[in-house]
Design a protein around this motif. Structure first.
Motif, PDB file in Angstrom:
ATOM      1  N   LYS A 190      15.952  38.829  -1.330  1.00 58.78           N
ATOM      2  CA  LYS A 190      17.118  39.067  -0.473  1.00 58.78           C
ATOM      3  C   LYS A 190      16.801  39.957   0.724  1.00 58.78           C
ATOM      4  N   LYS A 191      15.769  40.786   0.609  1.00 62.52           N
ATOM      5  CA  LYS A 191      15.386  41.686   1.703  1.00 62.52           C
ATOM      6  C   LYS A 191      14.656  40.966   2.838  1.00 62.52           C
ATOM      7  N   LEU A 192      14.182  39.744   2.576  1.00 64.18           N
ATOM      8  CA  LEU A 192      13.383  39.035   3.571  1.00 64.18           C
ATOM      9  C   LEU A 192      14.250  38.467   4.681  1.00 64.18           C
ATOM     10  N   ASP A 193      13.671  38.405   5.868  1.00 57.91           N
ATOM     11  CA  ASP A 193      14.344  37.837   7.034  1.00 57.91           C
ATOM     12  C   ASP A 193      14.052  36.343   7.079  1.00 57.91           C
ATOM     13  N   GLY A 194      15.088  35.532   6.990  1.00 52.45           N
ATOM     14  CA  GLY A 194      14.904  34.084   6.945  1.00 52.45           C
ATOM     15  C   GLY A 194      14.998  33.395   8.284  1.00 52.45           C
ATOM     16  N   SER A 195      14.948  34.150   9.386  1.00 57.17           N
ATOM     17  CA  SER A 195      15.125  33.528  10.699  1.00 57.17           C
ATOM     18  C   SER A 195      13.917  32.685  11.120  1.00 57.17           C
ATOM     19  N   ASP A 196      12.727  33.012  10.631  1.00 56.45           N
ATOM     20  CA  ASP A 196      11.522  32.244  10.935  1.00 56.45           C
ATOM     21  C   ASP A 196      10.986  31.694   9.611  1.00 56.45           C
ATOM     22  N   ILE A 197      11.099  30.393   9.421  1.00 59.91           N
ATOM     23  CA  ILE A 197      10.743  29.795   8.128  1.00 59.91           C
ATOM     24  C   ILE A 197       9.264  29.990   7.809  1.00 59.91           C
ATOM     25  N   SER A 198       8.414  29.896   8.803  1.00 59.28           N
ATOM     26  CA  SER A 198       6.977  30.067   8.552  1.00 59.28           C
ATOM     27  C   SER A 198       6.680  31.484   8.071  1.00 59.28           C
ATOM     28  N   GLN A 199       7.293  32.452   8.727  1.00 59.45           N
ATOM     29  CA  GLN A 199       7.096  33.850   8.324  1.00 59.45           C
ATOM     30  C   GLN A 199       7.709  34.102   6.944  1.00 59.45           C
ATOM     31  N   LEU A 200       8.866  33.518   6.687  1.00 57.89           N
ATOM     32  CA  LEU A 200       9.509  33.642   5.376  1.00 57.89           C
ATOM     33  C   LEU A 200       8.615  33.064   4.285  1.00 57.89           C
ATOM     34  N   ALA A 201       8.036  31.887   4.540  1.00 58.78           N
ATOM     35  CA  ALA A 201       7.155  31.248   3.559  1.00 58.78           C
ATOM     36  C   ALA A 201       5.946  32.131   3.262  1.00 58.78           C
ATOM     37  N   GLU A 202       5.414  32.777   4.277  1.00 55.31           N
ATOM     38  CA  GLU A 202       4.273  33.679   4.085  1.00 55.31           C
ATOM     39  C   GLU A 202       4.668  34.877   3.224  1.00 55.31           C
TER      40      GLU A 202
END
Length: 117
Positions: free
Chosen positions: A85-97
């Motif tokens: 829940k703390k992760l920023d989901g605005s950039d999917i590639s960064q989220l996946a990493e």
């Protein structure tokens, strides 16, 4: 010796290698992905950099195209919900990493504790 959570993927993988637990980490990842019916089969010959890249790509595809399966995988691996829940989901590639790192961290914890106790 207490469990200390590595701060990034590279440190985690080098720690696993230095403790001769890298192969166990790969086995644990394969096992949990298969339990979630998300076939992934990292050969034991997979290098740490390849593991990092392939896991990132797998998470990207799951988030992008198979979100329910992605959530099921996180549940089976037991990635802490508060960390997701703390992760920023605005950039999917960064989220996946970031999710790939959380998965590695959880899998590493399982392998480390099983080896230690």
């Amino acid at each position: 010796m207490n469990f200390i959570s590595p701060q990034n993927t590279d440190l985690l993988l080098s720690e696993a290698e230095s403790q001769n637990l890298y192969l166990k980490l790969i086995e644990q990842i394969n096992k949990d992905f298969n339990l979630a019916n998300e076939s992934i089969d990292f050969p034991v010959s997979t290098l740490p950099d390849e593991l990092k890249i392939q896991l990132h790509e797998k998470m990207y595809r799951l988030i992008q195209y198979k979100f329910a399966e992605y959530l099921n995988l996180l549940y089976i691996i037991d990635v802490p919900e508060d960390q997701i829940k703390k992760l920023d989901g605005s950039d999917i590639s960064q989220l996946a990493e970031q999710v790939a790192f959380l998965i590695l961290k959880r899998e590493w914890m399982k392998v480390w504790f099983r080896n230690r106790y």
